[in-house]
Design a protein around this motif. Structure first.
Motif, PDB file in Angstrom:
ATOM      1  N   VAL A  28      -2.399   1.070  -7.305  1.00  0.00           N
ATOM      2  CA  VAL A  28      -2.239   0.604  -5.920  1.00  0.00           C
ATOM      3  C   VAL A  28      -3.399   1.096  -5.064  1.00  0.00           C
ATOM      4  CG1 VAL A  28      -0.804   0.803  -3.852  1.00  0.00           C
ATOM      5  CG2 VAL A  28       0.272   0.430  -6.089  1.00  0.00           C
ATOM      6  N   ARG A  29      -3.730   2.365  -5.197  1.00  0.00           N
ATOM      7  CA  ARG A  29      -4.807   2.941  -4.376  1.00  0.00           C
ATOM      8  C   ARG A  29      -6.164   2.309  -4.683  1.00  0.00           C
ATOM      9  NH1 ARG A  29      -1.732   7.972  -5.599  1.00  0.00           N
ATOM     10  NH2 ARG A  29      -0.769   8.644  -3.627  1.00  0.00           N
ATOM     11  N   ALA A  30      -6.327   1.773  -5.894  1.00  0.00           N
ATOM     12  CA  ALA A  30      -7.612   1.189  -6.280  1.00  0.00           C
ATOM     13  C   ALA A  30      -7.813  -0.217  -5.728  1.00  0.00           C
ATOM     14  CB  ALA A  30      -7.732   1.160  -7.807  1.00  0.00           C
ATOM     15  N   VAL A  31      -6.771  -0.838  -5.199  1.00  0.00           N
ATOM     16  CA  VAL A  31      -6.903  -2.205  -4.666  1.00  0.00           C
ATOM     17  C   VAL A  31      -7.683  -2.150  -3.358  1.00  0.00           C
ATOM     18  CG1 VAL A  31      -5.659  -4.202  -3.767  1.00  0.00           C
ATOM     19  CG2 VAL A  31      -4.761  -2.964  -5.757  1.00  0.00           C
ATOM     20  N   PRO A  32      -8.786  -2.893  -3.258  1.00  0.00           N
ATOM     21  CA  PRO A  32      -9.554  -2.894  -2.014  1.00  0.00           C
ATOM     22  C   PRO A  32      -8.719  -3.384  -0.830  1.00  0.00           C
ATOM     23  CG  PRO A  32     -10.825  -3.867  -3.804  1.00  0.00           C
ATOM     24  CD  PRO A  32      -9.426  -3.711  -4.312  1.00  0.00           C
ATOM     25  N   ASP A  33      -8.935  -2.799   0.317  1.00  0.00           N
ATOM     26  CA  ASP A  33      -8.221  -3.176   1.531  1.00  0.00           C
ATOM     27  C   ASP A  33      -8.365  -4.678   1.785  1.00  0.00           C
ATOM     28  OD1 ASP A  33      -6.752  -2.879   3.850  1.00  0.00           O
ATOM     29  OD2 ASP A  33      -8.480  -2.270   5.066  1.00  0.00           O
ATOM     30  N   GLY A  34      -7.251  -5.369   1.862  1.00  0.00           N
ATOM     31  CA  GLY A  34      -7.256  -6.798   2.155  1.00  0.00           C
ATOM     32  C   GLY A  34      -7.411  -7.709   0.954  1.00  0.00           C
ATOM     33  N   ASP A  94      14.582   1.699  -4.148  1.00  0.00           N
ATOM     34  CA  ASP A  94      14.682   0.885  -2.935  1.00  0.00           C
ATOM     35  C   ASP A  94      13.512   1.160  -1.995  1.00  0.00           C
ATOM     36  OD1 ASP A  94      17.065  -0.213  -3.824  1.00  0.00           O
ATOM     37  OD2 ASP A  94      18.331   1.100  -2.610  1.00  0.00           O
ATOM     38  N   ALA A  95      13.129   2.436  -1.862  1.00  0.00           N
ATOM     39  CA  ALA A  95      12.005   2.791  -0.986  1.00  0.00           C
ATOM     40  C   ALA A  95      10.705   2.204  -1.506  1.00  0.00           C
ATOM     41  CB  ALA A  95      11.905   4.316  -0.869  1.00  0.00           C
ATOM     42  N   VAL A  96      10.515   2.243  -2.821  1.00  0.00           N
ATOM     43  CA  VAL A  96       9.313   1.652  -3.416  1.00  0.00           C
ATOM     44  C   VAL A  96       9.301   0.146  -3.188  1.00  0.00           C
ATOM     45  CG1 VAL A  96       8.092   1.183  -5.577  1.00  0.00           C
ATOM     46  CG2 VAL A  96       9.034   3.458  -5.151  1.00  0.00           C
ATOM     47  N   GLN A  97      10.421  -0.504  -3.406  1.00  0.00           N
ATOM     48  CA  GLN A  97      10.481  -1.957  -3.238  1.00  0.00           C
ATOM     49  C   GLN A  97      10.221  -2.364  -1.796  1.00  0.00           C
ATOM     50  OE1 GLN A  97      14.358  -2.513  -5.082  1.00  0.00           O
ATOM     51  NE2 GLN A  97      13.423  -3.464  -6.879  1.00  0.00           N
ATOM     52  N   SER A  98      10.723  -1.588  -0.836  1.00  0.00           N
ATOM     53  CA  SER A  98      10.462  -1.882   0.567  1.00  0.00           C
ATOM     54  C   SER A  98       8.971  -1.776   0.873  1.00  0.00           C
ATOM     55  CB  SER A  98      11.256  -0.916   1.450  1.00  0.00           C
ATOM     56  OG  SER A  98      10.933  -1.099   2.816  1.00  0.00           O
ATOM     57  N   ALA A  99       8.339  -0.699   0.409  1.00  0.00           N
ATOM     58  CA  ALA A  99       6.899  -0.539   0.628  1.00  0.00           C
ATOM     59  C   ALA A  99       6.109  -1.613  -0.104  1.00  0.00           C
ATOM     60  CB  ALA A  99       6.471   0.858   0.162  1.00  0.00           C
ATOM     61  N   LEU A 100       6.586  -2.013  -1.271  1.00  0.00           N
ATOM     62  CA  LEU A 100       5.904  -3.032  -2.060  1.00  0.00           C
ATOM     63  C   LEU A 100       5.902  -4.375  -1.329  1.00  0.00           C
ATOM     64  CD1 LEU A 100       4.562  -3.800  -4.756  1.00  0.00           C
ATOM     65  CD2 LEU A 100       6.851  -4.112  -5.720  1.00  0.00           C
ATOM     66  N   ARG A 101       7.031  -4.711  -0.727  1.00  0.00           N
ATOM     67  CA  ARG A 101       7.100  -5.975   0.029  1.00  0.00           C
ATOM     68  C   ARG A 101       6.109  -5.971   1.192  1.00  0.00           C
ATOM     69  NH1 ARG A 101      12.703  -5.361  -1.180  1.00  0.00           N
ATOM     70  NH2 ARG A 101      13.024  -4.214   0.772  1.00  0.00           N
ATOM     71  N   ASP A 102       5.973  -4.840   1.859  1.00  0.00           N
ATOM     72  CA  ASP A 102       5.047  -4.765   3.000  1.00  0.00           C
ATOM     73  C   ASP A 102       3.597  -4.893   2.561  1.00  0.00           C
ATOM     74  OD1 ASP A 102       7.151  -4.399   4.757  1.00  0.00           O
ATOM     75  OD2 ASP A 102       7.008  -2.208   4.731  1.00  0.00           O
ATOM     76  N   ASP A 108      -2.840  -4.314   2.774  1.00  0.00           N
ATOM     77  CA  ASP A 108      -3.222  -3.417   3.868  1.00  0.00           C
ATOM     78  C   ASP A 108      -3.274  -1.971   3.361  1.00  0.00           C
ATOM     79  OD1 ASP A 108      -3.340  -2.836   6.947  1.00  0.00           O
ATOM     80  OD2 ASP A 108      -1.761  -1.514   6.166  1.00  0.00           O
ATOM     81  N   ARG A 109      -4.332  -1.254   3.703  1.00  0.00           N
ATOM     82  CA  ARG A 109      -4.533   0.096   3.187  1.00  0.00           C
ATOM     83  C   ARG A 109      -3.406   1.038   3.583  1.00  0.00           C
ATOM     84  NH1 ARG A 109      -7.082   1.704  -0.870  1.00  0.00           N
ATOM     85  NH2 ARG A 109      -9.036   0.703  -0.201  1.00  0.00           N
ATOM     86  N   THR A 110      -2.934   0.939   4.815  1.00  0.00           N
ATOM     87  CA  THR A 110      -1.857   1.828   5.264  1.00  0.00           C
ATOM     88  C   THR A 110      -0.583   1.578   4.475  1.00  0.00           C
ATOM     89  OG1 THR A 110      -2.788   1.942   7.495  1.00  0.00           O
ATOM     90  CG2 THR A 110      -0.476   2.546   7.237  1.00  0.00           C
ATOM     91  N   HIS A 111      -0.242   0.305   4.286  1.00  0.00           N
ATOM     92  CA  HIS A 111       0.936  -0.027   3.480  1.00  0.00           C
ATOM     93  C   HIS A 111       0.742   0.415   2.020  1.00  0.00           C
ATOM     94  CE1 HIS A 111       2.838  -1.982   6.740  1.00  0.00           C
ATOM     95  NE2 HIS A 111       2.129  -3.091   6.738  1.00  0.00           N
ATOM     96  N   GLY A 112      -0.480   0.282   1.538  1.00  0.00           N
ATOM     97  CA  GLY A 112      -0.759   0.698   0.167  1.00  0.00           C
ATOM     98  C   GLY A 112      -0.576   2.196  -0.019  1.00  0.00           C
ATOM     99  N   ASP A 113      -1.018   2.968   0.962  1.00  0.00           N
ATOM    100  CA  ASP A 113      -0.828   4.413   0.881  1.00  0.00           C
ATOM    101  C   ASP A 113       0.657   4.761   0.882  1.00  0.00           C
ATOM    102  OD1 ASP A 113      -3.551   4.837   0.816  1.00  0.00           O
ATOM    103  OD2 ASP A 113      -3.736   5.285   2.962  1.00  0.00           O
ATOM    104  N   ARG A 114       1.437   4.057   1.696  1.00  0.00           N
ATOM    105  CA  ARG A 114       2.882   4.324   1.743  1.00  0.00           C
ATOM    106  C   ARG A 114       3.525   3.973   0.416  1.00  0.00           C
ATOM    107  NH1 ARG A 114       7.771   1.763   3.612  1.00  0.00           N
ATOM    108  NH2 ARG A 114       6.692  -0.158   4.193  1.00  0.00           N
ATOM    109  N   LEU A 115       3.085   2.870  -0.192  1.00  0.00           N
ATOM    110  CA  LEU A 115       3.622   2.475  -1.498  1.00  0.00           C
ATOM    111  C   LEU A 115       3.263   3.505  -2.564  1.00  0.00           C
ATOM    112  CD1 LEU A 115       4.882   0.563  -3.554  1.00  0.00           C
ATOM    113  CD2 LEU A 115       2.744  -0.778  -3.523  1.00  0.00           C
ATOM    114  N   ALA A 116       2.015   3.933  -2.579  1.00  0.00           N
ATOM    115  CA  ALA A 116       1.589   4.916  -3.579  1.00  0.00           C
ATOM    116  C   ALA A 116       2.376   6.216  -3.427  1.00  0.00           C
ATOM    117  CB  ALA A 116       0.094   5.176  -3.465  1.00  0.00           C
TER     118      ALA A 116
END
Length: 214
Positions: A28-34, A94-102, A108-116
């Motif tokens: 997840v962290r390796a995915v470029p922003d956007g 459930d928390a991972v799935q919620s972050a994954l949907r976002d 988005d980098r911020t959402h990606g950090d939350r997912l990671a």
């Protein structure tokens, strides 16, 4: 002599959860922003993995714990602990799935950090649960369940998968499994499944890994 129950196939599927969820935060962290093209690939992989984990635990809740509670009442505290793990791990899923949907549709980098971070939080208690299940539950399974009863659990799990995804899961199971253990597991699969995996599934999994892990 009656066939003995062999629960080693549970260790094989557990290895999938350990490996893939260990790799997931960095993916997840390796995915470029956007980069939504890349995020959609990783998101589909994680969605399938989390669904597999959910159905795995659901199958245990329905087909495993009731039988063990009935036949080994002296281990009630252990079974209660494993049940509680399913509840807390389910909340983490459930928390991972919620972050994954976002994150999936925006990368988005911020959402990606939350997912990671959510994935990082999920892994340690899950690994602890899997370790205790292998050490404490599987010996009871081998003693107390018939091969037919044990087979119901795996049949349920694979029965919920579309054929193409079932081939990918078999590839995931084969990846880190010692050859002698894989040969035993594979020999118990229906012959048409063996043929399909050898001809189609195994090559497809190599392509899948190359795409998902980049």
């Amino acid at each position: 002599m009656a066939e003995k129950t062999d629960s080693r196939d549970m260790v094989i599927i557990h290895s999938v959860f350990r490996r893939e969820l260990r790799l997931a935060p960095d993916m997840v962290r390796a995915v470029p922003d956007g980069d939504t093209t890349r995020s959609s690939v990783v998101a589909e992989h994680l969605t399938d993995l989390l669904d597999l984990l959910h159905h795995h635990h659901e199958g245990e809740d329905q087909l495993l714990w009731p039988k063990l509670r009935e036949r080994a009442a002296e281990f009630t505290d252990l079974f209660d602990s494993m049940d509680a793990d399913h509840g807390s791990i389910g909340s983490s899923i459930d928390a991972v799935q919620s972050a994954l949907r976002d994150w999936a549709g925006t990368a988005d980098r911020t959402h990606g950090d939350r997912l990671a971070e959510a994935l990082d939080t999920l892994l340690p208690p899950l690994v602890d649960h899997l370790d205790r299940e292998e050490a404490c539950i599987l010996p009871l399974v081998d003693q107390l369940l018939t091969p037919e009863e044990w087979g119901e659990l795996g049949a349920r799990g694979f029965g919920l998968l579309p054929p193409q995804k079932a081939m990918i899961v078999l590839g995931q199971m084969a990846e880190d499994t010692p050859e002698e253990n894989w040969d035993v597991f594979f020999s118990h699969l229906p012959e048409p499944v063996q043929q399909a995996y050898t001809a189609i599934g195994a090559p497809a999994y190599l392509d899948y890994v190359g795409t998902v892990r980049g």
